[in-house]
Design an enzyme around this catalytic site. Structure first.
Site, mmCIF file in Angstrom:
data_model
loop_
_atom_site.group_PDB
_atom_site.id
_atom_site.type_symbol
_atom_site.label_atom_id
_atom_site.label_comp_id
_atom_site.label_asym_id
_atom_site.label_seq_id
_atom_site.Cartn_x
_atom_site.Cartn_y
_atom_site.Cartn_z
ATOM 1 N N ARG A 34 0.856 -1.158 0.141
ATOM 2 C CA ARG A 34 0.091 0.084 0.064
ATOM 3 C C ARG A 34 0.751 1.212 -0.061
ATOM 4 O O ARG A 34 1.895 1.116 0.792
ATOM 5 C CB ARG A 34 -0.708 0.121 1.261
ATOM 6 C CG ARG A 34 -2.129 -0.950 1.265
ATOM 7 C CD ARG A 34 -3.245 -0.386 -0.115
ATOM 8 N NE ARG A 34 -4.414 -1.340 -0.037
ATOM 9 C CZ ARG A 34 -4.459 -2.550 -0.757
ATOM 10 N NH1 ARG A 34 -3.618 -2.791 -1.663
ATOM 11 N NH2 ARG A 34 -5.399 -3.198 -0.756
ATOM 12 N N GLU A 89 -2.767 7.612 -4.482
ATOM 13 C CA GLU A 89 -3.158 7.113 -6.044
ATOM 14 C C GLU A 89 -4.505 7.145 -6.220
ATOM 15 O O GLU A 89 -5.007 7.293 -7.515
ATOM 16 C CB GLU A 89 -2.818 5.491 -5.943
ATOM 17 C CG GLU A 89 -3.605 4.844 -5.133
ATOM 18 C CD GLU A 89 -3.393 3.283 -5.021
ATOM 19 O OE1 GLU A 89 -2.017 2.981 -5.189
ATOM 20 O OE2 GLU A 89 -4.135 2.486 -5.312
ATOM 21 N N HIS A 146 -0.927 0.287 -9.839
ATOM 22 C CA HIS A 146 -1.812 -0.734 -9.065
ATOM 23 C C HIS A 146 -2.513 -1.940 -9.950
ATOM 24 O O HIS A 146 -3.813 -2.240 -9.811
ATOM 25 C CB HIS A 146 -2.952 -0.178 -8.255
ATOM 26 C CG HIS A 146 -3.462 -0.697 -6.927
ATOM 27 N ND1 HIS A 146 -3.684 -0.112 -5.791
ATOM 28 C CD2 HIS A 146 -3.538 -2.100 -6.641
ATOM 29 C CE1 HIS A 146 -3.891 -0.806 -4.609
ATOM 30 N NE2 HIS A 146 -3.871 -2.053 -5.366
HETATM 31 P P1 NAD Z 1 -1.196 -11.276 4.495
HETATM 32 O O1 NAD Z 1 -2.239 -10.948 5.452
HETATM 33 O O2 NAD Z 1 -1.316 -12.773 4.052
HETATM 34 O O3 NAD Z 1 0.146 -10.972 4.867
HETATM 35 C C1 NAD Z 1 0.634 -9.848 5.431
HETATM 36 C C2 NAD Z 1 1.859 -10.028 6.471
HETATM 37 O O4 NAD Z 1 2.228 -8.961 6.965
HETATM 38 C C3 NAD Z 1 1.591 -10.832 7.502
HETATM 39 O O5 NAD Z 1 2.168 -11.881 7.623
HETATM 40 C C4 NAD Z 1 1.402 -10.028 8.768
HETATM 41 O O6 NAD Z 1 1.936 -10.651 9.888
HETATM 42 C C5 NAD Z 1 2.628 -9.169 8.116
HETATM 43 N N1 NAD Z 1 2.709 -7.700 9.026
HETATM 44 C C6 NAD Z 1 1.629 -7.243 9.668
HETATM 45 N N2 NAD Z 1 2.117 -6.027 10.195
HETATM 46 C C7 NAD Z 1 3.562 -5.804 10.140
HETATM 47 C C8 NAD Z 1 4.267 -5.278 10.571
HETATM 48 N N3 NAD Z 1 4.275 -4.175 11.093
HETATM 49 N N4 NAD Z 1 5.678 -5.261 9.946
HETATM 50 C C9 NAD Z 1 5.928 -6.436 9.206
HETATM 51 N N5 NAD Z 1 4.997 -7.306 8.703
HETATM 52 C C10 NAD Z 1 3.833 -7.177 9.422
HETATM 53 O O7 NAD Z 1 -1.644 -10.416 3.324
HETATM 54 P P2 NAD Z 1 -1.152 -10.637 1.753
HETATM 55 O O8 NAD Z 1 -2.111 -11.453 1.104
HETATM 56 O O9 NAD Z 1 0.272 -11.113 1.623
HETATM 57 O O10 NAD Z 1 -1.093 -8.978 1.117
HETATM 58 C C11 NAD Z 1 -0.236 -8.231 1.693
HETATM 59 C C12 NAD Z 1 -0.538 -6.766 1.313
HETATM 60 O O11 NAD Z 1 -0.464 -6.730 -0.190
HETATM 61 C C13 NAD Z 1 -2.086 -6.684 1.517
HETATM 62 O O12 NAD Z 1 -2.377 -6.090 2.856
HETATM 63 C C14 NAD Z 1 -2.262 -5.577 0.577
HETATM 64 O O13 NAD Z 1 -2.120 -4.121 1.045
HETATM 65 C C15 NAD Z 1 -1.217 -5.641 -0.424
HETATM 66 N N6 NAD Z 1 -1.954 -6.264 -1.708
HETATM 67 C C16 NAD Z 1 -1.650 -5.434 -3.150
HETATM 68 C C17 NAD Z 1 -2.055 -5.645 -3.988
HETATM 69 C C18 NAD Z 1 -1.814 -4.921 -5.400
HETATM 70 O O14 NAD Z 1 -2.587 -5.295 -6.444
HETATM 71 N N7 NAD Z 1 -0.716 -4.204 -5.409
HETATM 72 C C19 NAD Z 1 -2.839 -6.937 -4.159
HETATM 73 C C20 NAD Z 1 -3.214 -7.608 -2.990
HETATM 74 C C21 NAD Z 1 -2.666 -7.258 -1.818
#
Ligand code: NAD
Length: 338
Positions: free
Chosen positions: A234, A263, A295
């Protein structure tokens, strides 16, 4: 259920219509982003279906609740744009698509890393102009490099798996260790240590109060000189102004972004005949070592199919039981200040 679908593009319609082919739900399409101005369009709908840049703060949620909306069905995994405490106090349920295709985002992350490293974005234009000179296109081998993964959930793990295949050394940072990443050889270290030792850092953590602007001047000041930073999580996880300063003084060697903190005013629209008014974004576009996509990391056939099917399943479950399949717990996701 009548569902008011905001931020609709033709591809959303195509995949959601396919997931609703039995015609069980009545989908009403709005191209507009959800905001205080557009929220009245949801009158008569029990469900609002929203995407990443839709505004779901307290005033909008209050208006939606007044109009009779009972469920906010997010077509995303992230829910940082929803004021969850407001939703809870208004009795609004919120659901999301927790995992649609981690692979889609992980593979896009690799596309960004490889493109930026080997300067494919520059080479593509040069060759089209008959310029076959190699000066300025020098890259580095990924094999043997140290890559830091911040956030080793579903996407971070998929990235670790791919980078492991490239022969990279893996550093990881997360609030909880992922056994699959440990098995891939990742070593968990504090955020500072990860930035100080990695050649490439890729961000896959959610936007929370803890991660808001966590990549700031102080952290970048401790980073390994020439670092490649990649953000597909994000936008507001990084302080964009600090990143621009680090690009100017050479601390940061290169930057790839699929997300940007402002964005909402730019992405998903064709603005090619308009002036970009965001000077910070415009500055980013001037760097030869910055690569930006709008995105699109999630944007694969497999991901859109899964998003549409899970969204419909969430809504059907809510209609039948009063509970969506993938509710966002109300205690999580309180948006950070700013
Ligand atoms: P997920 O919940 O499986 O994994 C997120 C990880 O981040 C978890 O392991 C969690 O413990 C960790 N986390 C939480 N707080 C943290 C911190 N302070 N420091 C370090 N790690 C921390 O989620 P995911 O499916 O892997 O997605 C991750 C992120 O990717 C989503 O939250 C979303 O913002 C982003 N995303 C972007 C797109 C895109 O098109 N660009 C698409 C999907 C998701």
């Amino acid at each position: 259920m009548k569902i008011a679908v905001f931020s609709t593009k033709p591809y959303d319609r195509q995949f959601l219509d396919a997931a609703n082919r039995d015609g069980r739900h009545r989908l009403v399409w709005f191209e507009a982003r959800l905001s205080l101005e557009t929220a009245p369009l949801a009158a008569g709908a029990g469900v609002v279906c929203a995407f990443v840049n839709d505004q779901l703060d307290r005033p909008v949620l209050e208006l939606l609740a007044e109009l009779g909306v009972r469920l906010i069905a997010l077509r995303s995994a992230g829910f940082n744009n929803v004021d969850m405490s407001a939703a809870a106090s208004l009795g609004l349920s919120v659901c999301r698509v927790p995992a649609y295709s981690p692979q889609a985002v992980a593979e896009h992350t690799l596309a960004l890393i490889l493109c930026l490293d080997r300067k494919i974005h520059r080479a593509y234009n040069r060759v089209r102009e008959g310029n076959f000179a190699l000066e300025g296109l020098l890259g580095f081998d990924l094999a043997g490099k140290t890559v830091g993964i911040v956030g080793t959930g579903k996407i971070g793990e998929a990235v670790a798996r791919i980078l492991g295949g490239f022969g990279c050394r893996l550093l990881a940072h997360d609030v909880a260790e992922n056994p699959a990443c440990l098995a891939l050889g990742a070593r968990y270290v504090p955020r500072d240590e990860l930035f100080a030792n990695a050649d490439v850092v890729t961000l896959h953590c959610p936007l929370t109060p803890d991660t808001y602007h966590c990549v700031d001047s102080a952290l970048l000041g401790r980073a390994k000189r020439g670092l490649m930073l990649v953000n597909t999580s994000r936008g507001a996880v990084i302080d964009t102004r600090a990143v621009i300063r680090a690009l100017k003084d050479g601390t940061l060697g290169s930057l790839a972004l699929d997300v940007y903190e402002e964005e909402a005013d730019l992405f998903f629209e064709n603005l090619s005949d308009q002036v970009i008014r965001d000077d910070v974004f415009a500055r980013l576009l001037t760097f030869p070592n910055v690569l930006i996509t709008g995105h699109q990391a999630f944007f694969t056939v497999e991901a859109l199919t899964e998003i549409a099917q899970t969204t419909m399943a969430n809504i059907t479950a809510f209609e039948e039981t009063g509970h969506p399949m993938h509710a966002v717990p109300s205690s999580r996701g309180v948006p950070p200040a700013g």
